[in-house]
Motif scaffolding. Structure first.
Motif, PDB file in Angstrom:
ATOM      1  N   GLN A  80      38.418  49.712  53.288  1.00  9.88           N
ATOM      2  CA  GLN A  80      39.395  48.870  53.987  1.00  9.88           C
ATOM      3  C   GLN A  80      39.114  47.405  53.693  1.00  9.88           C
ATOM      4  N   TYR A  81      40.106  46.723  53.124  1.00 10.99           N
ATOM      5  CA  TYR A  81      39.955  45.329  52.754  1.00 10.99           C
ATOM      6  C   TYR A  81      40.371  44.410  53.897  1.00 10.99           C
ATOM      7  N   GLN A  82      39.946  43.152  53.798  1.00 10.54           N
ATOM      8  CA  GLN A  82      40.355  42.149  54.766  1.00 10.54           C
ATOM      9  C   GLN A  82      41.839  41.815  54.577  1.00 10.54           C
ATOM     10  N   GLN A  83      42.434  41.189  55.584  1.00 13.17           N
ATOM     11  CA  GLN A  83      43.859  40.900  55.533  1.00 13.17           C
ATOM     12  C   GLN A  83      44.217  39.996  54.346  1.00 13.17           C
ATOM     13  N   GLU A  84      43.322  39.092  53.995  1.00 14.88           N
ATOM     14  CA  GLU A  84      43.588  38.206  52.858  1.00 14.88           C
ATOM     15  C   GLU A  84      43.749  39.004  51.567  1.00 14.88           C
ATOM     16  N   SER A  85      42.904  40.022  51.386  1.00 15.00           N
ATOM     17  CA  SER A  85      42.997  40.862  50.188  1.00 15.00           C
ATOM     18  C   SER A  85      44.280  41.681  50.202  1.00 15.00           C
ATOM     19  N   TYR A  86      44.651  42.182  51.376  1.00 15.44           N
ATOM     20  CA  TYR A  86      45.919  42.913  51.512  1.00 15.44           C
ATOM     21  C   TYR A  86      47.089  42.026  51.088  1.00 15.44           C
ATOM     22  N   VAL A  87      47.116  40.792  51.563  1.00 10.78           N
ATOM     23  CA  VAL A  87      48.202  39.863  51.224  1.00 10.78           C
ATOM     24  C   VAL A  87      48.206  39.565  49.730  1.00 10.78           C
ATOM     25  N   ASN A  88      47.024  39.349  49.150  1.00  7.33           N
ATOM     26  CA  ASN A  88      46.942  39.055  47.723  1.00  7.33           C
ATOM     27  C   ASN A  88      47.460  40.207  46.872  1.00  7.33           C
ATOM     28  N   LYS A  89      47.152  41.434  47.278  1.00  5.70           N
ATOM     29  CA  LYS A  89      47.636  42.593  46.523  1.00  5.70           C
ATOM     30  C   LYS A  89      49.153  42.728  46.638  1.00  5.70           C
ATOM     31  N   MET A  90      49.696  42.416  47.796  1.00  2.00           N
ATOM     32  CA  MET A  90      51.146  42.448  47.950  1.00  2.00           C
ATOM     33  C   MET A  90      51.795  41.344  47.107  1.00  2.00           C
ATOM     34  N   LYS A  91      51.159  40.186  47.046  1.00  2.00           N
ATOM     35  CA  LYS A  91      51.688  39.102  46.218  1.00  2.00           C
ATOM     36  C   LYS A  91      51.704  39.508  44.750  1.00  2.00           C
ATOM     37  N   GLU A  92      50.660  40.206  44.305  1.00  2.00           N
ATOM     38  CA  GLU A  92      50.619  40.660  42.917  1.00  2.00           C
ATOM     39  C   GLU A  92      51.768  41.611  42.605  1.00  2.00           C
ATOM     40  N   LEU A  93      52.181  42.392  43.596  1.00  2.00           N
ATOM     41  CA  LEU A  93      53.272  43.352  43.394  1.00  2.00           C
ATOM     42  C   LEU A  93      54.633  42.672  43.286  1.00  2.00           C
ATOM     43  N   THR A  94      54.714  41.390  43.663  1.00  2.00           N
ATOM     44  CA  THR A  94      56.008  40.698  43.571  1.00  2.00           C
ATOM     45  C   THR A  94      56.457  40.551  42.125  1.00  2.00           C
ATOM     46  N   THR A  95      55.524  40.568  41.176  1.00  2.00           N
ATOM     47  CA  THR A  95      55.894  40.371  39.772  1.00  2.00           C
ATOM     48  C   THR A  95      56.672  41.560  39.214  1.00  2.00           C
ATOM     49  N   TYR A  96      56.640  42.701  39.912  1.00  2.00           N
ATOM     50  CA  TYR A  96      57.393  43.865  39.467  1.00  2.00           C
ATOM     51  C   TYR A  96      58.802  43.898  40.050  1.00  2.00           C
ATOM     52  N   SER A  97      59.140  42.880  40.833  1.00  2.00           N
ATOM     53  CA  SER A  97      60.457  42.774  41.466  1.00  2.00           C
ATOM     54  C   SER A  97      60.733  43.897  42.463  1.00  2.00           C
ATOM     55  N   LEU A  98      59.678  44.577  42.901  1.00  2.00           N
ATOM     56  CA  LEU A  98      59.848  45.566  43.965  1.00  2.00           C
ATOM     57  C   LEU A  98      59.890  44.882  45.321  1.00  2.00           C
ATOM     58  N   VAL A  99      59.147  43.792  45.428  1.00  2.00           N
ATOM     59  CA  VAL A  99      59.005  43.115  46.707  1.00  2.00           C
ATOM     60  C   VAL A  99      58.947  41.613  46.476  1.00  2.00           C
ATOM     61  N   ASP A 100      59.436  40.865  47.443  1.00  2.00           N
ATOM     62  CA  ASP A 100      59.359  39.412  47.401  1.00  2.00           C
ATOM     63  C   ASP A 100      58.875  38.949  48.768  1.00  2.00           C
ATOM     64  N   PHE A 101      58.553  37.681  48.916  1.00  2.00           N
ATOM     65  CA  PHE A 101      58.062  37.220  50.211  1.00  2.00           C
ATOM     66  C   PHE A 101      58.464  35.772  50.468  1.00  2.00           C
ATOM     67  N   GLU A 102      58.484  35.430  51.753  1.00  2.00           N
ATOM     68  CA  GLU A 102      58.708  34.058  52.193  1.00  2.00           C
ATOM     69  C   GLU A 102      57.722  33.744  53.317  1.00  2.00           C
ATOM     70  N   ARG A 103      57.366  32.478  53.419  1.00  2.68           N
ATOM     71  CA  ARG A 103      56.490  32.059  54.516  1.00  2.68           C
ATOM     72  C   ARG A 103      57.333  31.805  55.771  1.00  2.68           C
ATOM     73  N   ARG A 104      56.872  32.331  56.891  1.00  8.04           N
ATOM     74  CA  ARG A 104      57.582  32.167  58.157  1.00  8.04           C
ATOM     75  C   ARG A 104      56.615  31.626  59.212  1.00  8.04           C
ATOM     76  N   SER A 105      57.192  31.126  60.299  1.00  7.07           N
ATOM     77  CA  SER A 105      56.380  30.619  61.395  1.00  7.07           C
ATOM     78  C   SER A 105      56.851  31.227  62.701  1.00  7.07           C
ATOM     79  N   HIS A 106      55.892  31.515  63.593  1.00  4.65           N
ATOM     80  CA  HIS A 106      56.233  31.991  64.935  1.00  4.65           C
ATOM     81  C   HIS A 106      56.805  30.867  65.795  1.00  4.65           C
ATOM     82  N   GLY A 107      56.549  29.643  65.399  1.00  2.00           N
ATOM     83  CA  GLY A 107      56.995  28.494  66.177  1.00  2.00           C
ATOM     84  C   GLY A 107      56.094  27.310  65.913  1.00  2.00           C
TER      85      GLY A 107
END
Length: 486
Positions: free
Chosen positions: A411-438
């Motif tokens: 089990q990786y830390q949340q930062e590693s999870y986010v980095n792996k998801m970011k790497e998957l954006t290059t396949y055009s399966l997923v994209d991301f945007e930064r959001r704020s709770h407030g």
């Protein structure tokens, strides 16, 4: 836990009992007393059945020749290849980008150094197509002026280290020049590969454009302070200033990641200093125009009227990807041909949409690590349960933790999870945007999927390591977390 990434599965290929053997066994229980007559009848029956089977079946050659004699629907398959460099009259919806790239690279015609470029935008929006088309025309004109112009192009998606990337550039330079590479791929320092690249370029070209497609994928070793693509840009852009290269060179960096330049080191950024060209999504009308300019890939009057608008509409739903639109047309045509239909119709496009989407997801997920599969599955499971089809990184990570606990995986830390998801954006399966709770709360990433999350989940569950986790349990965890989102 074993985290081997092989997706191979064994299929039971042992032959079942033959039909005639079973029949003979049944006949042996018959009250017949004339065994000689019985054997003769059985042999005759077998011979007749074998003859019938041969007459009904076709040899491979017969099937190939029969298909060859059929009236096909596709006349020129190259026009249905998204990577094929089409004539400029087939390039649609990119007039401004085409003008910018042409103006900046045209100085090569005067035997001068063009500026460096950074082309960025979503996948399938014409970045590579425009670059190749412009360079192809520059090369044609340079030939008439006795200027030795070359285009050295590499796709960085499968290049894992700087040394591998430099050798790939060297190989492409040698192929463009029609010469041999004189250093081995392995067992030598990266500097020797750089020197060989410089030698080939200096001896064979007056001007060169290096096209680095999907450059953001060249991350390199994690123990380095800056990514490999940053070091590659620095070395190439400094080569002329250091007199390592006598030829005029320009570097065209292409990326789907609009924020790639933020990861480039200060030294590389200072020497690279590119001109930016942004490529936005195609809309449905532009996609229709692209497909209509490739419609002559088919024979006349075989594509029904609703086919192109429907293919364009499907592609417009996934970030306006022209590659997907062209692939849909190709697959629809091939499906119609296989089914022996006389025309390509709406139903073929819908069938192609299902096939292309599933195949594309399969192609990606089969090649990624177990950890990336777990990250992707967790995030898609969240997106499948939200009203807008998005997934917060914090929620996705909680589901990821549940998955890793369930199968006893690392089990990786949340930062590693986010980095792996970011790497998957290059396949055009997923994209991301930064959001704020407030204003007084922290930031989080929100992931959106280019394909149906359900398709991704279905595909990932073909991996036995993920399939052991109850789908209902995952769904229950996801729904609880989504309710707790603030």
């Amino acid at each position: 836990m074993d985290t081997h990434d092989s997706d191979g599965s064994k299929v039971n290929s042992e032959p079942s009992g033959g039909e005639f053997t079973t029949q003979a066994d049944l006949q042996s229980d018959s009250p017949e007393t004339d065994t000689s007559s019985k054997s003769t009848e059985q042999a005759t029956s077998n011979e007749t059945a074998d003859t019938d089977q041969l007459s009904e079946s076709q040899s491979i050659e017969d099937m190939l020749l029969e298909f060859d004699e059929q009236d096909g629907l596709i006349r020129d398959r190259s026009l249905l290849d998204p990577n094929y460099v089409v004539d400029e009259d087939r390039i649609v919806g990119r007039d401004e980008q085409l003008k910018q790239v042409t103006k900046m690279l045209r100085v090569a015609l005067g035997d001068n150094r063009p500026p460096n470029l950074f082309l960025y935008g979503p996948s399938g929006t014409g970045k590579s197509l425009i670059t190749k088309a412009v360079c192809k025309n520059i090369s044609k004109i340079c030939d008439t002026r006795e200027i030795r112009f070359g285009t050295i192009e590499v796709n960085c998606q499968d290049l894992d280290t700087l040394g591998v990337a430099v050798y790939e550039l060297t190989q492409q330079a040698a192929e463009e020049a029609g010469v041999d590479v004189e250093v081995p791929k392995h067992g030598v320092a990266t500097k020797e590969k750089w020197d060989e690249l410089y030698r080939i370029v200096n001896e064979n070209f007056d001007s060169v454009v290096f096209v680095l497609d999907e450059l953001d994928m060249l991350v390199g070793r994690r123990d380095k302070q800056e990514p490999a693509f940053s070091r590659l840009l620095y070395q190439l852009s400094r080569a002329s200033a250091d007199d390592a290269l006598t030829a005029h060179i320009s570097v065209v960096a292409i990326s789907n990641d609009t924020k790639m330049m933020e990861s480039v080191g200060s030294r590389a950024l200072s020497s690279f200093t590119p001109e930016d060209v942004h490529f936005d999504d195609y809309d449905a009308n532009q996609l229709q125009s692209i497909l209509r300019r490739r419609q002559d890939a088919f024979y006349d009057d075989v594509v029904e009227d609703e086919v192109i608008p429907l293919a364009a509409a499907f592609a417009a739903q996934t970030h306006g990807d022209a590659r997907k639109a062209i692939d849909l047309m190709r697959v629809a045509g091939e499906l119609a041909e296989r089914e022996g239909d006389k025309r390509v119709c709406e139903e073929h496009v819908r069938e192609a949409q299902d096939k292309v989407e599933k195949n594309r997801v399969l192609e990606v997920v089969r090649g990624i690590s177990t950890q990336k599969k777990l990250c992707l599955y967790a995030t898609a499971a969240v997106a499948a349960e939200t009203k807008d089809g998005t997934a917060r990184s914090s929620t996705g990570y909680t589901v990821y933790q549940f998955l890793t606990d369930s199968i006893n995986a690392d089990q990786y830390q949340q930062e590693s999870y986010v980095n792996k998801m970011k790497e998957l954006t290059t396949y055009s399966l997923v994209d991301f945007e930064r959001r704020s709770h407030g204003p007084s709360s922290g930031m989080f990433l929100e992931f959106q999927f280019g394909e149906q999350p359900e398709t991704i989940l279905e595909t990932l569950r073909e991996d036995s390591r993920i399939a052991v986790v109850s789908d209902d349990e995952v769904q229950s965890v996801v729904r609880a977390q989504v309710r707790n989102e603030t």
